[in-house]
Design a protein around this motif. Structure first.
Motif, PDB file in Angstrom:
ATOM      1  N   SER A   2      -0.126  -0.814  -3.267  1.00  0.00           N
ATOM      2  CA  SER A   2       0.048   0.481  -3.913  1.00  0.00           C
ATOM      3  C   SER A   2       1.094   0.370  -5.029  1.00  0.00           C
ATOM      4  CB  SER A   2       0.452   1.537  -2.892  1.00  0.00           C
ATOM      5  OG  SER A   2       1.696   1.213  -2.321  1.00  0.00           O
ATOM      6  N   PRO A   3       1.007   1.263  -6.014  1.00  0.00           N
ATOM      7  CA  PRO A   3       1.973   1.211  -7.106  1.00  0.00           C
ATOM      8  C   PRO A   3       3.375   1.580  -6.632  1.00  0.00           C
ATOM      9  CG  PRO A   3       0.614   3.164  -7.298  1.00  0.00           C
ATOM     10  CD  PRO A   3       0.061   2.355  -6.161  1.00  0.00           C
ATOM     11  N   ARG A   4       4.377   0.989  -7.277  1.00  0.00           N
ATOM     12  CA  ARG A   4       5.766   1.280  -6.913  1.00  0.00           C
ATOM     13  C   ARG A   4       6.153   2.691  -7.329  1.00  0.00           C
ATOM     14  NH1 ARG A   4      11.167  -2.051  -8.873  1.00  0.00           N
ATOM     15  NH2 ARG A   4      12.639  -0.572  -7.992  1.00  0.00           N
ATOM     16  N   PHE A   5       5.675   3.127  -8.494  1.00  0.00           N
ATOM     17  CA  PHE A   5       6.038   4.438  -9.008  1.00  0.00           C
ATOM     18  C   PHE A   5       4.854   5.383  -8.997  1.00  0.00           C
ATOM     19  CE2 PHE A   5       9.329   1.730 -10.743  1.00  0.00           C
ATOM     20  CZ  PHE A   5      10.467   2.483 -10.494  1.00  0.00           C
ATOM     21  N   SER A   9       1.822  14.257 -10.430  1.00  0.00           N
ATOM     22  CA  SER A   9       0.531  14.629  -9.858  1.00  0.00           C
ATOM     23  C   SER A   9       0.313  13.954  -8.502  1.00  0.00           C
ATOM     24  CB  SER A   9      -0.592  14.254 -10.827  1.00  0.00           C
ATOM     25  OG  SER A   9      -1.838  14.593 -10.293  1.00  0.00           O
ATOM     26  N   ASP A  10       0.688  12.674  -8.407  1.00  0.00           N
ATOM     27  CA  ASP A  10       0.587  11.963  -7.121  1.00  0.00           C
ATOM     28  C   ASP A  10       1.431  12.647  -6.056  1.00  0.00           C
ATOM     29  OD1 ASP A  10      -1.016   9.947  -8.288  1.00  0.00           O
ATOM     30  OD2 ASP A  10       0.746   8.718  -8.756  1.00  0.00           O
ATOM     31  N   LEU A  15       2.080  15.858  -1.175  1.00  0.00           N
ATOM     32  CA  LEU A  15       2.773  16.928  -0.452  1.00  0.00           C
ATOM     33  C   LEU A  15       1.973  18.234  -0.407  1.00  0.00           C
ATOM     34  CD1 LEU A  15       6.405  16.390  -1.805  1.00  0.00           C
ATOM     35  CD2 LEU A  15       5.426  15.606   0.366  1.00  0.00           C
ATOM     36  N   ASN A  16       0.770  18.220  -1.016  1.00  0.00           N
ATOM     37  CA  ASN A  16      -0.076  19.409  -1.088  1.00  0.00           C
ATOM     38  C   ASN A  16       0.678  20.579  -1.725  1.00  0.00           C
ATOM     39  OD1 ASN A  16      -2.494  20.767  -0.781  1.00  0.00           O
ATOM     40  ND2 ASN A  16      -2.000  21.482   1.275  1.00  0.00           N
TER      41      ASN A  16
END
Length: 70
Positions: A2-5, A9-10, A15-16
């Motif tokens: 997975s990306p570090r940053f 939007s992510d 967190l919905n």
């Protein structure tokens, strides 16, 4: 891997939350983030988001424990 940053939007998706709510967490300093690039967009380290989530679980447990004692 997975990306570090993560993007705002992510974070909002994870967190919905709405984008404005995610931005507010970053702007307040509650969720540590950095600004990068020419447009100075926010990026949140994946470990910072995980720590924030863990801290929120701990705070929730404490609120429940405190209210149960009342």
């Amino acid at each position: 891997m997975s990306p570090r940053f993560l993007t705002l939007s992510d974070v909002a998706d994870t967190l919905n939350l709405s984008m404005s709510a995610a931005r507010a967490l970053v702007s307040s300093g509650e969720l540590p983030a950095i600004q990068v690039g020419g447009k100075r967009v926010w990026r949140i380290e994946d470990t910072a988001l995980e720590k924030y989530i863990e801290d929120q679980y701990a705070a929730s447990r404490e609120r429940i424990r405190t209210h149960a004692a009342d």
